[in-house]
Write an enzyme that holds these catalytic residues in place. Structure first.
Site, mmCIF file in Angstrom:
data_model
loop_
_atom_site.group_PDB
_atom_site.id
_atom_site.type_symbol
_atom_site.label_atom_id
_atom_site.label_comp_id
_atom_site.label_asym_id
_atom_site.label_seq_id
_atom_site.Cartn_x
_atom_site.Cartn_y
_atom_site.Cartn_z
ATOM 1 N N GLU A 1 5.731 -6.556 7.708
ATOM 2 C CA GLU A 1 5.749 -7.133 8.919
ATOM 3 C C GLU A 1 6.697 -8.192 8.973
ATOM 4 O O GLU A 1 6.501 -8.983 7.971
ATOM 5 C CB GLU A 1 4.505 -7.472 9.574
ATOM 6 C CG GLU A 1 4.100 -6.512 10.814
ATOM 7 C CD GLU A 1 2.455 -6.680 11.244
ATOM 8 O OE1 GLU A 1 2.027 -7.660 11.100
ATOM 9 O OE2 GLU A 1 2.151 -5.420 11.505
ATOM 10 N N TYR B 1 15.885 -5.509 4.043
ATOM 11 C CA TYR B 1 14.857 -4.304 4.007
ATOM 12 C C TYR B 1 15.580 -2.997 4.625
ATOM 13 O O TYR B 1 15.188 -1.978 4.010
ATOM 14 C CB TYR B 1 14.028 -4.823 5.251
ATOM 15 C CG TYR B 1 13.019 -5.855 4.610
ATOM 16 C CD1 TYR B 1 12.544 -5.996 3.430
ATOM 17 C CD2 TYR B 1 12.472 -6.675 5.595
ATOM 18 C CE1 TYR B 1 11.833 -7.072 3.127
ATOM 19 C CE2 TYR B 1 11.773 -7.923 5.303
ATOM 20 C CZ TYR B 1 11.513 -8.094 4.055
ATOM 21 O OH TYR B 1 10.640 -9.007 3.739
#
Ligand SMILES: CC(C)(COP(=O)(O)OP(=O)(O)OC[C@H]1O[C@@H](n2cnc3c(N)ncnc32)[C@H](O)[C@@H]1OP(=O)(O)O)[C@@H](O)C(=O)NCCC(=O)NCCS
Length: 156
Positions: free
Chosen positions: A112, A123
């Protein structure tokens, strides 16, 4: 088994400089050492030269801490100290996390992040995809509310 004390020291050294204080995301020493005692918790360090075992005299540049359950794993903390950023260490460490999870037979990785965290580019480069939003999930110290973006990587 007790967590390796020098790893807690090294993690805390990075933690203190890596997370912007306005978001209150850094964990304290107790939270880290307690987490390392839990089954399923996994962590790795990265040295300033990219090696995976900072020795005496070498800076610890970063670390990650994750927790797995069954065939899933969540990346709870991921950080490179400011003095060592933009040299590719984040890429190396994230690759190691994914590889380590693969070797431990994990099939789905989660994390998260705050909306607009530059880490999102990193990411995405490793295949994580946004799968959900928790509106106004984080509260900055100035009271601002920031969405959390849940990201997933399915390991083939
Ligand atoms: C996110 C973080 C781990 C990146 O570490 P890093 O060692 O600088 O990463 P790299 O040098 O491997 O760079 C990876 C890519 O991420 C992106 N990136 C990293 N920092 C960035 C920034 N400040 N602005 C824009 N893009 C950025 C770039 O695409 C970069 O690739 P490039 O340098 O080839 O353009 C580091 O900035 C950090 O610790 N931030 C604070 C903690 C944090 O937010 N962790 C993530 C919580 S979800």
């Amino acid at each position: 088994m007790l967590p390796p004390l020098d790893d807690v020291d090294r993690i805390m050294e990075v933690m203190q400089s890596a997370f912007p204080p306005e978001y209150g995301e850094a964990w304290n020493r107790r939270q880290v050492s307690d987490a390392l005692l839990l089954a399923g918790t996994h962590h790795e360090l990265i040295a300033s030269d990219g090696s995976d075992r900072p020795e005496a005299g070498k800076d610890t540049a970063g670390f990650y801490l994750s927790r797995g359950l069954f065939d899933e794993e969540e990346l709870l903390l991921f950080a490179i100290a400011p003095a060592h950023r933009r040299k590719g260490l984040g890429h190396i460490l994230l690759k190691r996390f994914i590889e380590s999870a693969r070797q431990r037979n994990k099939k789905r990785l989660f994390l998260e992040m705050r909306r607009n965290n530059p880490a999102g580019v990193l990411y995405a480069a490793h295949g994580f995809q946004p799968i959900g939003i928790r509106p106004r999930y984080y509260r900055a110290l100035n009271g601002d509310r920031i969405d959390a973006i849940t990201q997933e990587l399915v390991i083939e």
